[in-house]
Write an enzyme that holds these catalytic residues in place. Structure first.
Site, PDB file in Angstrom:
ATOM      1  N   CYS A   1      -2.809  -8.132  64.269  1.00 55.37           N
ATOM      2  CA  CYS A   1      -1.473  -7.631  63.942  1.00 55.37           C
ATOM      3  C   CYS A   1      -1.275  -6.217  64.488  1.00 55.37           C
ATOM      4  O   CYS A   1      -1.188  -6.019  65.695  1.00 55.37           O
ATOM      5  CB  CYS A   1      -1.221  -7.717  62.437  1.00 55.37           C
ATOM      6  SG  CYS A   1       0.538  -7.539  61.981  1.00 55.37           S
TER       7      CYS A   1
ATOM      8  N   HIS B   1      -2.083 -13.346  61.766  1.00 54.10           N
ATOM      9  CA  HIS B   1      -3.239 -13.023  60.921  1.00 54.10           C
ATOM     10  C   HIS B   1      -4.164 -14.237  60.819  1.00 54.10           C
ATOM     11  O   HIS B   1      -3.935 -15.120  59.988  1.00 54.10           O
ATOM     12  CB  HIS B   1      -2.771 -12.617  59.522  1.00 54.10           C
ATOM     13  CG  HIS B   1      -2.164 -11.256  59.452  1.00 54.10           C
ATOM     14  ND1 HIS B   1      -2.875 -10.141  59.082  1.00 54.10           N
ATOM     15  CD2 HIS B   1      -0.913 -10.814  59.746  1.00 54.10           C
ATOM     16  CE1 HIS B   1      -2.091  -9.073  59.130  1.00 54.10           C
ATOM     17  NE2 HIS B   1      -0.893  -9.467  59.531  1.00 54.10           N
TER      18      HIS B   1
ATOM     19  N   GLU C   1      -7.035 -14.420  59.510  1.00 58.23           N
ATOM     20  CA  GLU C   1      -7.709 -14.452  58.209  1.00 58.23           C
ATOM     21  C   GLU C   1      -6.813 -15.019  57.123  1.00 58.23           C
ATOM     22  O   GLU C   1      -7.296 -15.347  56.031  1.00 58.23           O
ATOM     23  CB  GLU C   1      -8.183 -13.041  57.840  1.00 58.23           C
ATOM     24  CG  GLU C   1      -7.130 -12.109  57.266  1.00 58.23           C
ATOM     25  CD  GLU C   1      -6.180 -11.507  58.294  1.00 58.23           C
ATOM     26  OE1 GLU C   1      -5.369 -10.637  57.913  1.00 58.23           O
ATOM     27  OE2 GLU C   1      -6.235 -11.899  59.485  1.00 58.23           O
TER      28      GLU C   1
ATOM     29  N   ASP D   1       1.960 -18.077  36.749  1.00 53.39           N
ATOM     30  CA  ASP D   1       2.195 -17.033  35.754  1.00 53.39           C
ATOM     31  C   ASP D   1       0.901 -16.867  34.962  1.00 53.39           C
ATOM     32  O   ASP D   1       0.453 -17.799  34.284  1.00 53.39           O
ATOM     33  CB  ASP D   1       3.324 -17.431  34.807  1.00 53.39           C
ATOM     34  CG  ASP D   1       4.671 -17.468  35.507  1.00 53.39           C
ATOM     35  OD1 ASP D   1       4.818 -16.807  36.548  1.00 53.39           O
ATOM     36  OD2 ASP D   1       5.582 -18.167  35.018  1.00 53.39           O
TER      37      ASP D   1
ATOM     38  N   ASP E   1      15.205 -11.333  38.673  1.00 47.30           N
ATOM     39  CA  ASP E   1      15.368 -12.177  37.485  1.00 47.30           C
ATOM     40  C   ASP E   1      16.819 -12.130  37.015  1.00 47.30           C
ATOM     41  O   ASP E   1      17.153 -11.437  36.044  1.00 47.30           O
ATOM     42  CB  ASP E   1      14.442 -11.712  36.359  1.00 47.30           C
ATOM     43  CG  ASP E   1      12.983 -11.965  36.662  1.00 47.30           C
ATOM     44  OD1 ASP E   1      12.664 -13.059  37.151  1.00 47.30           O
ATOM     45  OD2 ASP E   1      12.163 -11.052  36.431  1.00 47.30           O
TER      46      ASP E   1
END
Length: 561
Positions: free
Chosen positions: A81, A190, A192, A242, A411
């Site tokens: 990158c 990337h 990885e 969550d 939210d």
């Protein structure tokens, strides 16, 4: 055994690169001093953040000339990158700052999206790539192979790079997505974070270097090469977990119904402690569930820390340990949210949001998700007349780690009105009867108010104000939840998602409401968002990530196999 020397300049998630190399069986050591470059077998330079910050570090630490000599001498090297971009003469990201100058040319910024260039910036997500020449690094890969990109700047195609170009990719324009000459390989993507494909590219190159066979075949004429259709952006399927402690102190994955994570059945209520509201819903262990989603093909995994952060995010060692463990085996992007803010701990020591983000990055996260603090930052931005002052957590983190590392977790909830005029200052943000829903008194219009503290408090800031303000402050992506749709399994809130997608130029992730595979294809077709996220239906095995991918294939929607 090949020993890989890792150049860590202090920004971004280096742990992911170290874990990928260790997974492949390589010994990894850190480079702390310039003289170590002269004896290194292989140097890996991962980059996340700004071009100017990276070059400043290299100069201050005395790495500039040794690194330039290493690459020019064709000694084994992998740049990732920003580690690729620094090989060039400069970048539009940091005017006046000189790069290593090993390769000719200046790194350019993607054009701001408009009707002629509709793709979001930064480019965040999975794309295919078109090989420009044959190389041992690409052995065993096919046209379905995808890799993960996250960047706002790119290397243009140019005749001067003819001997260096390895792969090309299309994102509005054809650009150079990997370069290689001899033992030197650098990628804009990337590896990885590109699952098995990315690990294969790393392993292929390092094995070829060790065998003295890394030289790719001569490329064709540049004018005859065009990035093919397989390089188009792929829609992302994101699995969200969550995470919180239950009443016994164990870290678990939970899921709420309209943000309520406690069981509400009669049996659960009867067994709850006095004054309690039922047990915390336990859907499994975080790393075990995340590993399942990785194997099923999740393009990204998000951990939302919904408890311990309220007091001391840096003291929340279980969450940091979770990231360390997850990043050892999950080679796709990991995002984490919860507690990204300035705070003072119990000992009276002040910590900045940048400190918290840094801890998450060093533990294995690739992005941080900011919720309530984003509302605070946006309100302050508009109160100043639409300008930043550098003090917000968004600005601080984006300055050091790059805007692609900052996700805003929104939210919102519906505020119903009889007519747009009744919404006052939010009249321009009103929508009509989303998906046939009506307000409690039969209202046909609503605007979306952004909430704080997990949806428990309102803010009088509408979702358009929040999204535009946070983008201007430096956010690189929007994670769009919906309190009204959460846990309902009736589909994403298309009106909400469409409104935000039209309001910003950065990528948007649709969240809340998915109940079946058709909901994913619908939100992609009707709103053109870059990604869609689900939680409960994956946790309960009602739908798997693999099911969603098969459905997208059947619908002809570009996805990562």
């Amino acid at each position: 055994m090949v020993t890989v020397s890792l150049l860590d300049y202090g920004a971004g998630n280096v742990r992911s690169v170290r874990n990928a190399l260790s997974k492949l069986g390589y010994r990894v050591v850190d480079i702390d001093k310039p003289e170590q470059l002269r004896s290194a077998q292989v140097v890996v330079f991962p980059g996340v953040g700004s071009f100017g910050a990276a070059m400043s570090f290299l100069e201050q630490k005395g790495f500039l000339e040794p690194l330039r000599e290493h690459v020019r001498a064709d000694r084994p090297f992998v740049g990732i990158c920003l580690g690729m971009q620094t090989l060039f003469e400069g970048s539009e990201e940091s005017p006046g700052v000189h790069g290593l100058g090993v390769l000719p040319g200046v790194v350019r910024r993607f054009q701001i999206p408009d009707s002629a260039h509709p793709l979001a910036v930064p480019q965040i997500g999975w794309n295919g790539f078109a090989p420009y020449k044959q190389s041992p690094a690409l052995a065993g890969l096919d046209e379905d192979s995808c890799v993960y990109y996250v960047h706002s700047y790119y290397v243009p195609m140019a005749d001067e790079l003819h001997d260096w170009i390895l792969t090309t990719t299309t994102y509005g324009v054809d650009y150079v997505s990997a370069v290689q000459r001899g033992n030197v390989l650098a990628t804009q993507f990337h590896p990885e974070k590109s699952s098995k494909t990315g690990l294969a590219i790393l392993d292929n190159h390092l094995r070829a270097v060790a065998a003295g066979a890394a030289v790719p075949r001569a490329p064709p004429a540049l004018e005859s090469v065009r990035a093919s259709a397989q390089t188009r952006p792929r829609k992302r399927v994101v699995a969200c977990l969550d995470v919180r402690t239950n009443d016994d102190g164990d870290l678990v994955v939970t899921k709420g119904d309209s943000y309520n994570v406690r069981e509400v059945s009669a049996a659960a209520a009867a067994s709850a402690p006095p004054g309690g509201k039922g047990a915390v819903r336990n859907l499994g262990k975080p790393v075990a569930l995340a590993s399942r989603y990785y194997e099923e093909g999740a393009d990204e995994i998000t951990f939302l820390n919904i408890t311990g952060f309220r007091d001391s995010p840096l003291g929340d060692l279980p969450m940091l340990s979770l990231l360390v463990e997850a990043s050892q085996t999950l080679f796709v992007p990991l995002a984490v949210g919860g507690g990204i803010r300035d705070y003072v701990d119990a000992q009276g020591v002040a910590h900045s949001a940048l400190d918290v983000a840094a801890a998450y990055f060093r533990a294995g996260a690739d992005k941080v998700s900011i919720g309530s603090e984003a509302v605070v930052a946006a309100k302050a931005y508009w109160a100043r007349g639409g300008c930043g002052d550098g003090s917000s957590c968004i600005e601080q983190i984006a300055h050091v780690y790059g805007r692609q590392a900052v996700v805003i977790s929104v939210d919102p909830r519906r505020v119903w009105v009889d007519a747009p005029a009744a919404a006052g200052a939010h009249k321009d943000a009103c929508v009509e009867s989303p998906q046939g829903a009506l307000g409690p008194a039969g209202e046909r219009f609503c605007w979306y108010e952004c909430t704080v503290k997990g949806g428990r408090e309102g803010s009088d800031l509408d979702v358009v104000q929040l999204a535009r303000g946070c983008e201007a402050l430096g956010a690189g992506e929007m994670l769009l939840n919906s309190i009204d749709a959460d846990g309902q399994n009736r589909g994403f809130d298309i009106a909400l998602v469409s409104q935000v997608k039209r309001a910003v130029t950065v990528p948007v992730i649709a969240s809340s409401g998915a109940g079946c595979v058709e909901h994913f294809s619908s939100v992609f077709a009707e709103t053109d968002v870059e990604a869609a996220l689900a939680a409960g239906i994956f946790h309960r095995k009602e739908v798997s990530v693999a099911d969603v991918k098969l459905h997208l294939k059947a619908k002809g929607i570009a996805y990562r196999p």
